[in-house]
Design a protein around this motif. Structure first.
Motif, mmCIF file in Angstrom:
data_model
loop_
_atom_site.group_PDB
_atom_site.id
_atom_site.type_symbol
_atom_site.label_atom_id
_atom_site.label_comp_id
_atom_site.label_asym_id
_atom_site.label_seq_id
_atom_site.Cartn_x
_atom_site.Cartn_y
_atom_site.Cartn_z
ATOM 1 N N PRO A 61 0.819 -1.214 0.000
ATOM 2 C CA PRO A 61 0.000 0.000 0.000
ATOM 3 C C PRO A 61 0.856 1.269 0.000
ATOM 4 C CG PRO A 61 -0.827 -1.550 1.629
ATOM 5 C CD PRO A 61 0.483 -2.105 1.115
ATOM 6 N N LEU A 62 2.042 1.206 0.575
ATOM 7 C CA LEU A 62 2.925 2.367 0.654
ATOM 8 C C LEU A 62 3.566 2.719 -0.686
ATOM 9 C CD1 LEU A 62 4.722 1.379 3.980
ATOM 10 C CD2 LEU A 62 2.666 2.777 3.700
ATOM 11 N N SER A 63 3.458 1.803 -1.661
ATOM 12 C CA SER A 63 4.051 1.993 -2.987
ATOM 13 C C SER A 63 3.065 2.528 -4.018
ATOM 14 C CB SER A 63 4.587 0.649 -3.515
ATOM 15 O OG SER A 63 5.490 0.091 -2.623
ATOM 16 N N GLN A 64 1.806 2.627 -3.659
ATOM 17 C CA GLN A 64 0.772 2.986 -4.622
ATOM 18 C C GLN A 64 0.861 4.457 -5.022
ATOM 19 O OE1 GLN A 64 -0.835 0.377 -6.013
ATOM 20 N NE2 GLN A 64 0.680 -0.573 -4.660
ATOM 21 N N PRO A 65 0.401 4.785 -6.227
ATOM 22 C CA PRO A 65 0.542 6.152 -6.740
ATOM 23 C C PRO A 65 0.044 7.247 -5.805
ATOM 24 C CG PRO A 65 -0.107 4.708 -8.510
ATOM 25 C CD PRO A 65 -0.158 3.880 -7.253
ATOM 26 N N ALA A 66 -1.117 7.057 -5.188
ATOM 27 C CA ALA A 66 -1.630 8.091 -4.275
ATOM 28 C C ALA A 66 -0.672 8.311 -3.118
ATOM 29 C CB ALA A 66 -3.010 7.698 -3.753
ATOM 30 N N ASN A 67 -0.048 7.240 -2.647
ATOM 31 C CA ASN A 67 0.897 7.351 -1.543
ATOM 32 C C ASN A 67 2.197 8.010 -1.983
ATOM 33 O OD1 ASN A 67 -1.000 5.062 -0.979
ATOM 34 N ND2 ASN A 67 -0.040 5.262 1.008
ATOM 35 N N ALA A 144 4.569 7.113 -13.168
ATOM 36 C CA ALA A 144 4.295 6.795 -14.575
ATOM 37 C C ALA A 144 5.273 5.740 -15.090
ATOM 38 C CB ALA A 144 4.379 8.060 -15.429
ATOM 39 N N VAL A 145 6.546 5.902 -14.785
ATOM 40 C CA VAL A 145 7.539 4.904 -15.198
ATOM 41 C C VAL A 145 7.231 3.567 -14.527
ATOM 42 C CG1 VAL A 145 9.980 4.246 -15.100
ATOM 43 C CG2 VAL A 145 9.346 6.570 -15.756
ATOM 44 N N GLY A 146 6.869 3.610 -13.246
ATOM 45 C CA GLY A 146 6.519 2.385 -12.536
ATOM 46 C C GLY A 146 5.348 1.671 -13.179
ATOM 47 N N ALA A 147 4.312 2.407 -13.535
ATOM 48 C CA ALA A 147 3.133 1.801 -14.156
ATOM 49 C C ALA A 147 3.486 1.173 -15.508
ATOM 50 C CB ALA A 147 2.032 2.843 -14.313
ATOM 51 N N HIS A 150 5.995 -1.904 -14.931
ATOM 52 C CA HIS A 150 5.335 -3.088 -14.379
ATOM 53 C C HIS A 150 4.363 -3.716 -15.372
ATOM 54 C CE1 HIS A 150 7.234 -3.159 -10.571
ATOM 55 N NE2 HIS A 150 6.787 -1.983 -10.195
ATOM 56 N N ARG A 151 3.812 -2.919 -16.247
ATOM 57 C CA ARG A 151 2.932 -3.471 -17.285
ATOM 58 C C ARG A 151 3.713 -4.448 -18.158
ATOM 59 N NH1 ARG A 151 -1.807 -0.848 -19.586
ATOM 60 N NH2 ARG A 151 -2.470 -2.118 -21.339
ATOM 61 N N PHE A 152 4.926 -4.070 -18.543
ATOM 62 C CA PHE A 152 5.772 -4.950 -19.355
ATOM 63 C C PHE A 152 6.292 -6.130 -18.550
ATOM 64 C CE2 PHE A 152 6.142 -0.995 -21.863
ATOM 65 C CZ PHE A 152 5.643 -1.496 -23.066
ATOM 66 N N ALA A 153 6.512 -5.936 -17.260
ATOM 67 C CA ALA A 153 7.014 -7.012 -16.394
ATOM 68 C C ALA A 153 5.878 -7.905 -15.882
ATOM 69 C CB ALA A 153 7.783 -6.422 -15.223
ATOM 70 N N ARG A 154 4.658 -7.570 -16.258
ATOM 71 C CA ARG A 154 3.459 -8.312 -15.836
ATOM 72 C C ARG A 154 3.296 -8.353 -14.315
ATOM 73 N NH1 ARG A 154 4.708 -11.636 -20.591
ATOM 74 N NH2 ARG A 154 3.044 -11.232 -22.078
ATOM 75 N N VAL A 155 3.502 -7.195 -13.717
ATOM 76 C CA VAL A 155 3.305 -7.024 -12.284
ATOM 77 C C VAL A 155 2.166 -6.020 -12.116
ATOM 78 C CG1 VAL A 155 4.331 -6.129 -10.140
ATOM 79 C CG2 VAL A 155 5.717 -7.493 -11.723
ATOM 80 N N GLU A 156 1.205 -6.359 -11.265
ATOM 81 C CA GLU A 156 0.080 -5.454 -11.059
ATOM 82 C C GLU A 156 0.552 -4.198 -10.329
ATOM 83 O OE1 GLU A 156 -4.437 -5.370 -9.237
ATOM 84 O OE2 GLU A 156 -3.061 -6.950 -8.590
ATOM 85 N N TYR A 157 0.460 -3.067 -11.014
ATOM 86 C CA TYR A 157 0.773 -1.763 -10.439
ATOM 87 C C TYR A 157 0.134 -0.704 -11.304
ATOM 88 C CZ TYR A 157 3.146 2.247 -8.484
ATOM 89 O OH TYR A 157 3.418 3.455 -7.878
#
Length: 164
Positions: A61-67, A144-147, A150-157
């Motif tokens: 939860p601490l890694s999420q965009p809003a945070n 934005a880079v994280g999203a 992770h899309r390419f790495a197939r990780v939900e973010y």
């Protein structure tokens, strides 16, 4: 005493660790490159710590965009306001860090790296434009880079909120 040294984090495959490291490289490179484009410093140390969370523990939860964005903005705003009100003394920095932590917690946007932002503010003594450049802009780029990464790495973010 041994429990102080126990590792509670589950094992990570070496490939996952390398991918997380590459994500950090890409994100910091993107923010750094923007420095050259806009001619304004965009990097700050807490962004490196944000990358650890975004790329290594994306489901936290601490890694999420809003945070990430909210935490950096709120903690920096607290630092800027208290720096304008108080002298640059250790006790004022302590109050700023505590106030930033309390406000992030109250708003449910806790992002641990942002707890360092008041220290950055008191050390550098920037103006309120610091809130826009590098804090808001830089944290948005990291997310934005994280999203994308992770899309390419197939990780939900970011995490998708499940209906109750």
């Amino acid at each position: 005493m041994r429990h102080f040294f126990s590792r509670h984090q589950p094992p990570v495959h070496i490939n996952r660790g390398l991918i997380a490291g590459i994500g950090g490289v890409v994100a910091i490179a993107a923010v750094g490159a923007l420095t050259n484009l806009v001619g304004h410093p965009m990097l700050m140390a807490p962004f490196g710590a944000s990358c650890v969370l975004i790329f290594s523990v994306a489901s936290s939860p601490l890694s999420q965009p809003a945070n990430v964005v909210g935490g950096h903005v709120v903690a920096t705003l607290v630092g800027l306001i208290l720096r304008a009100l108080f002298p640059n003394e250790w006790w004022a920095v302590a109050i700023a860090v505590g106030a930033a932590i309390a406000l992030m917690a109250a708003l449910r946007i806790t992002h641990p790296p942002a707890g360092a932002n008041p220290l950055v503010v008191f050390s550098a003594d920037p103006g309120f434009e610091f809130l826009l450049f590098p804090v808001l802009t830089g944290s948005l780029i990291l997310v934005a880079v994280g999203a994308l990464f992770h899309r390419f790495a197939r990780v939900e973010y970011p995490l998708v909120r499940k209906p109750a």
